[in-house]
Design an enzyme around this catalytic site. Structure first.
Site, PDB file in Angstrom:
ATOM      1  N   ASP A  42       0.793  -1.226   0.000  1.00  0.00           N
ATOM      2  CA  ASP A  42       0.000   0.000   0.000  1.00  0.00           C
ATOM      3  C   ASP A  42       0.834   1.289   0.000  1.00  0.00           C
ATOM      4  O   ASP A  42       1.815   1.396   0.743  1.00  0.00           O
ATOM      5  CB  ASP A  42      -0.886   0.058   1.247  1.00  0.00           C
ATOM      6  CG  ASP A  42      -1.762  -1.150   1.402  1.00  0.00           C
ATOM      7  OD1 ASP A  42      -1.898  -1.928   0.444  1.00  0.00           O
ATOM      8  OD2 ASP A  42      -2.310  -1.340   2.509  1.00  0.00           O
ATOM      9  N   ASP A 167      -5.510   1.436   9.247  1.00  0.00           N
ATOM     10  CA  ASP A 167      -5.339   2.329   8.097  1.00  0.00           C
ATOM     11  C   ASP A 167      -5.964   3.706   8.319  1.00  0.00           C
ATOM     12  O   ASP A 167      -6.882   4.122   7.602  1.00  0.00           O
ATOM     13  CB  ASP A 167      -5.917   1.699   6.826  1.00  0.00           C
ATOM     14  CG  ASP A 167      -5.468   0.266   6.594  1.00  0.00           C
ATOM     15  OD1 ASP A 167      -4.382  -0.080   7.079  1.00  0.00           O
ATOM     16  OD2 ASP A 167      -6.210  -0.492   5.944  1.00  0.00           O
ATOM     17  N   GLU A 220     -10.622  -1.527   3.878  1.00  0.00           N
ATOM     18  CA  GLU A 220      -9.196  -1.260   4.036  1.00  0.00           C
ATOM     19  C   GLU A 220      -8.848   0.077   3.381  1.00  0.00           C
ATOM     20  O   GLU A 220      -9.418   0.470   2.373  1.00  0.00           O
ATOM     21  CB  GLU A 220      -8.371  -2.381   3.408  1.00  0.00           C
ATOM     22  CG  GLU A 220      -8.485  -3.701   4.155  1.00  0.00           C
ATOM     23  CD  GLU A 220      -7.308  -4.618   3.908  1.00  0.00           C
ATOM     24  OE1 GLU A 220      -6.639  -4.997   4.884  1.00  0.00           O
ATOM     25  OE2 GLU A 220      -7.051  -4.947   2.734  1.00  0.00           O
TER      26      GLU A 220
END
Length: 479
Positions: A42, A167, A220
């Site tokens: 990510d 996150d 997410e």
């Protein structure tokens, strides 16, 4: 030197020792951001700070596989050419130091000249995953010190468990700071919403979105921003079949912090686009980047490709996109900065195509932009991009649809499509192991890792009906 500084120093030594060798990989991207060594997933902490773009990213330096998470770090003046900086975060504390955990994803914000990064500390206690929200601060945007009072937020809401609480996205609005954290509330994806006056002490308001329907089991990497008069929420939902990135457009009640949904759409129609992050840059543009890969729970997943076994690295970012609002939908297009890296333009005009495959070029490099005019297209037009080993991408175009197939590719994913505006031009961006397709008018996009290696590309076109291609433009891209 404390343990955090020691872990960062060790990672930097390893990075500097191996990155030159890894940069020679036969699959190495030429103009997409790649991890210098090891594993990347990510994007994190994407921000413009002191006049330069900074990109942090999930990083495991020592192996080309997911492992204990660090934050890698790079900066750029134009979002295409990146300079690698020292590692920003390493697992080192009781709340983030575990071989199956570490410093998970998050975001960055500037306050009084300092750079604050928020991340999820992840550990295992026995078999139980514990995720908490943590803070690190930098005076110069390079060296980060973890906040002594970490973790600053723990999971504390009915139906939320600590293994699905991660996150953080942080932003400022009307003099206050706001945070959403991706979660699962009693098995349904959502985000928890917090506010703060000082970036340290946070007050929980509750779920960010009240909704009916199915938006997956876990959200997410949520991202939130305002564009025009609308509010936009991005996230990558788990448990929603083939949908791996989604945006919701609506409004937000500043008094309650509740997001109200008005419309929804997938962000990318392809296979490899996950966990997008966006920023508002100093030019007033909304810029978005994502991890150009996916996870093994996705229906089409085959593996992470050949780079890990052969070349000891794994992971790249998408080409940065500019995001605009068109009516009730977002529109995505490549950033114009990429044009300064285009060389050796080839222009084809009035090309008649029918039945037999027509060769356009056998000398194109692996990194190029192709612009296709589809005016008055009849039937289907098939564009084929082959390498010298016979591995190929096939892009099959009708008036309102673009389909992608691969040929002879052991790592290939195939058979997805993108709706396009009637006869709109298409832009294709090819790199050493990826392909991205954009609809010029619709602003839709399609991303896939094709792992075709460096080398010449043979580009041909054919059609099942008589067609004259008014214009097809090819330009090599070199960074």
């Amino acid at each position: 030197m404390d343990l955090h500084e020691q872990r960062i120093a060790e990672a930097n030594i390893y990075l500097n020792q191996y990155r030159d060798k890894i940069s020679q990989s036969q699959y190495r991207q030429n103009y997409h951001f790649c991890t210098p060594v090891g594993w990347l997933n990510d994007p994190n902490g994407f921000i413009q700070y002191r006049g330069e773009y900074h990109l942090f990213y999930q990083f495991h330096p020592y192996k080309p596989y997911w492992g204990a998470m660090y934050w890698g770090h790079a900066k750029s003046k134009d979002l295409i050419h990146w300079e690698h900086l020292p590692v920003a975060l390493a697992p080192s504390e009781a709340y983030d130091d575990h071989e199956k955990g570490g410093c998970f994803s998050g975001t960055a914000i500037e306050k009084d000249g300092r750079l604050y990064i928020f991340y999820t500390g992840t550990i295992l206690q026995g078999e139980k995953v514990i995720q908490t929200q943590c803070l690190a601060i930098s005076e110069d945007g390079v060296k980060f010190t973890k906040y002594a009072g970490n973790p600053i937020i723990e999971a504390d809401y009915p139906g939320v468990t600590p293994e699905n609480f991660r996150d953080p996205k942080v932003w400022e609005h009307n003099g206050r700071y706001h945070m959403i954290v991706g979660t699962s509330i009693s098995g349904r994806g959502n985000a928890l919403y917090y506010t703060s006056d000082n970036l340290v002490d946070w007050e929980l308001s509750g779920p960010f979105v009240d909704y009916q329907g199915n938006y997956g089991t876990m959200w997410e990497c949520p991202d939130f921003f305002r564009i025009g008069e609308k509010a936009v929420l991005l996230f990558s939902p788990m448990g929603l079949g083939e949908t791996t990135t989604l945006y919701l457009i609506g409004t937000i009640d500043d008094a309650t912090g509740k997001f109200r949904i008005e419309s929804e759409e997938v962000i990318d129609y392809g296979f490899d686009f996950y966990a997008p992050q966006s920023i508002l840059d100093h030019q007033g543009r909304r810029i978005m980047m994502a991890w150009q890969n996916g996870w093994d729970w996705m229906p089409w997943w085959k593996d992470f490709g050949p780079t890990s076994e052969m070349d000891q690295w794994c992971g790249a970012m998408s080409l940065p996109r500019e995001v605009t609002l068109k009516g009730s939908q977002l529109s995505f297009r490549p950033i114009p900065e990429i044009s300064q890296y285009m060389k050796n333009q080839y222009l084809f005009q009035e090309i008649f195509v029918w039945k037999e495959e027509r060769l356009l070029t056998a000398e194109m490099s692996e990194s190029f932009m192709l612009e296709l005019d589809r005016t008055d297209l009849q039937g289907t037009l098939t564009l084929t991009i082959r390498n010298e080993q016979g591995v190929a991408d096939q892009i099959v175009c009708s008036r309102t649809r673009v389909e992608y197939f691969n040929v002879n590719n052991p790592f290939g994913k195939t058979g997805k499509s993108m709706v396009a505006a009637d006869n709109e031009p298409l832009l294709l961006y090819s790199d050493s192991c990826s392909l991205e397709i954009f609809g010029v008018e619709s602003g839709k996009m399609f991303s896939v890792n094709n792992f075709m290696k460096k080398g010449k590309r043979i580009i041909t076109v054919t059609s099942d009906s008589p067609n004259t291609i008014i214009r097809l433009n090819l330009s090599e891209i070199r960074n």
